[in-house]
Design a protein around this motif. Structure first.
Motif, short mmCIF file in Angstrom:
data_model
loop_
_atom_site.label_atom_id
_atom_site.label_comp_id
_atom_site.label_asym_id
_atom_site.label_seq_id
_atom_site.Cartn_x
_atom_site.Cartn_y
_atom_site.Cartn_z
N CYS A 295 37.54 45.80 41.18
CA CYS A 295 37.03 45.34 40.29
C CYS A 295 35.82 44.00 40.40
CB CYS A 295 37.15 45.20 38.81
SG CYS A 295 36.32 44.74 37.52
N SER B 251 35.92 41.63 39.15
CA SER B 251 35.99 40.93 38.56
C SER B 251 37.22 40.07 39.32
CB SER B 251 36.48 41.07 37.19
OG SER B 251 37.67 42.12 37.33
N ASP B 252 37.81 41.08 39.53
CA ASP B 252 39.16 40.80 40.72
C ASP B 252 39.09 39.89 41.77
OD1 ASP B 252 41.64 42.37 39.74
OD2 ASP B 252 40.12 43.94 40.65
N GLY C 137 37.06 36.94 41.20
CA GLY C 137 37.27 35.89 40.55
C GLY C 137 38.00 35.60 39.65
N SER C 138 38.79 36.67 39.84
CA SER C 138 40.54 36.14 39.83
C SER C 138 40.82 35.13 41.17
CB SER C 138 41.36 37.14 39.05
OG SER C 138 40.56 37.25 37.92
N LYS D 45 38.26 31.46 39.14
CA LYS D 45 37.16 31.12 38.44
C LYS D 45 37.47 30.99 37.52
CE LYS D 45 32.47 33.68 37.95
NZ LYS D 45 31.85 34.72 38.51
N TYR D 46 38.59 32.07 36.47
CA TYR D 46 38.31 31.57 35.39
C TYR D 46 39.97 30.57 34.65
CZ TYR D 46 35.36 36.07 35.92
OH TYR D 46 34.31 36.79 36.92
N ILE E 165 45.32 41.35 34.03
CA ILE E 165 44.10 40.11 34.88
C ILE E 165 45.26 38.79 33.83
CG2 ILE E 165 42.13 39.31 33.39
CD1 ILE E 165 41.49 41.15 33.68
N ILE F 112 28.76 39.07 34.21
CA ILE F 112 29.74 38.83 33.98
C ILE F 112 29.04 37.34 35.11
CG2 ILE F 112 31.34 36.90 33.40
CD1 ILE F 112 33.07 39.95 33.16
N CYS G 238 32.19 43.49 27.05
CA CYS G 238 32.90 42.78 27.86
C CYS G 238 34.21 43.72 28.61
CB CYS G 238 33.95 41.58 27.68
SG CYS G 238 35.20 41.87 25.77
#
Length: 354
Positions: free
Chosen positions: A40, A42-43, A45-46, A50-51, A116, A265, A290
């Motif tokens: 993904c 978002s992976d 960002g992980s 990032k988060y 996540i 995002i 989301c």
């Protein structure tokens, strides 16, 4: 003690392929043997830290777009058996906070997601609460089953945007945005317009779903949307990029009384400039979505079973588990790659769409 291979994020920007214990399940869980786990956006960002809430969970095996086969079944599990082809709702809300009790579990104050915040699918096995499991129909291929989680996120956005038949929809972003466009067309939206800066992705969008495509390298997207809608603006605009610039464009191209659906995002310090007066005088609206949760998984499987949407053109290739970190960097550099599936069973790459 049984062990398995897992890609463990030991610190930001570093995965380590390790031999770790196979998760032990309790009576309310099942053990899933991972066949595919999609990468993904978002992976990334992980991976880079990032988060903050995810960094706090490191070391962690990430990966949340999982399709697999049940290996073990807990004593309390009902209607499931070893060998079932499955996917699962990744969300684990607490069930007791204010948001959970008023029917907003995605906003849970103790919200956790498998892959996540909890160990996930970039491994040979993952454990899951049995109540989160959804059995994959025979009509849905293994590759399509690996796309259920991102489809649930798109479904949630589609529900929130709630576009009506015969109304225009603009989707900004031709990655997962192509799936957003498919759902808009399924709802009867017309025309469906897809905006991106990549000619290859726009070509795919046109072949799969779009009535019109707009290449931002060739024309001003706001002006072109206004032209295509006879100067009115789009009824609905869905932002699937995650950039302050594209959010500002979305707000400019949506018509008076229209709606912007926020899906992409942005970085936490990335702010868009939106004129508040237009919320009042033009009655423009913005809503956000989301993730998918709950029966979004059942709906996604139904749409795939009956071929109402087709994710296959978005799946670029399948790579071995060992190549996860390398592939993450490739995806950032190569805009032709949309969805890549990681397989613990694969020995070499398989390219599906170039």
């Amino acid at each position: 003690m049984r062990t398995m291979r897992a890609q463990v994020l030991t610190e930001p920007n570093h995965f380590e392929l390790k031999e770790v214990p196979v998760p032990e399940i309790n009576d309310d869980e099942v053990l899933v043997k991972v066949k595919y786990c999609g990468i993904c956006g978002s992976d990334w960002g992980s991976y880079i830290g990032k988060y903050a809430d995810e960094v706090a969970c490191i070391p962690l095996t990430t990966g949340h777009e999982v399709y697999g086969v049940i290996e073990e079944v807990g004593k309390s599990a009902q209607g499931l058996k070893v060998g079932d082809r499955v996917t699962y709702d990744i969300c684990k809300p607490c069930g007791t906070c204010y948001h959970c009790r008023i029917g907003e579990p995605l906003l849970c104050t103790e919200f956790k997601q498998i892959g996540i915040h909890l160990d996930g699918g970039f491994a040979e096995y993952v454990k899951v609460p049995w109540k989160n499991i959804y059995v994959v129909p025979d009509e849905v291929s293994d590759e399509k089953a690996a796309f259920v989680e991102p489809l649930t996120a798109c479904l949630n956005a589609s529900h929130k945007m709630d576009c009506t038949i015969g109304r225009s929809v603009v989707v900004i972003g031709a990655g997962l945005g192509i799936m957003h466009a498919q759902l808009a067309k399924l709802r009867g939206a017309a025309p469906v317009i897809v905006v991106d800066a990549n000619a290859d992705r726009l070509k795919m969008a046109k072949e799969v779903v779009a009535d019109y495509t707009i290449n931002v390298r060739e024309t001003d997207p706001v002006e072109e949307v206004m032209r295509l809608t006879n100067g009115v603006g789009a009824d609905f605009v869905l932002e699937a990029v995650g950039s302050s610039k594209t959010y500002e464009q979305a707000f400019k191209m949506v018509r008076k009384g229209g709606k912007v659906e926020a899906f992409g995002i942005c970085a936490e310090d990335d702010y868009a400039s939106l004129p508040p007066v237009e919320f009042v005088t033009s009655e423009k609206k913005i809503s956000g979505s989301c993730a998918g949760i709950g029966y979004d998984w059942g709906d996604a499987l139904t749409l795939l079973k009956y071929d109402r949407v087709d994710p296959m053109p978005l799946i670029s290739m399948i790579v071995p588990l060992e190549e996860l970190e390398e592939t993450l960097h490739e995806i950032k550099k190569n805009p032709k790659l949309i969805k890549v599936l990681v397989s613990p069973e694969a020995k070499e790459r398989t390219v599906l769409y170039e």
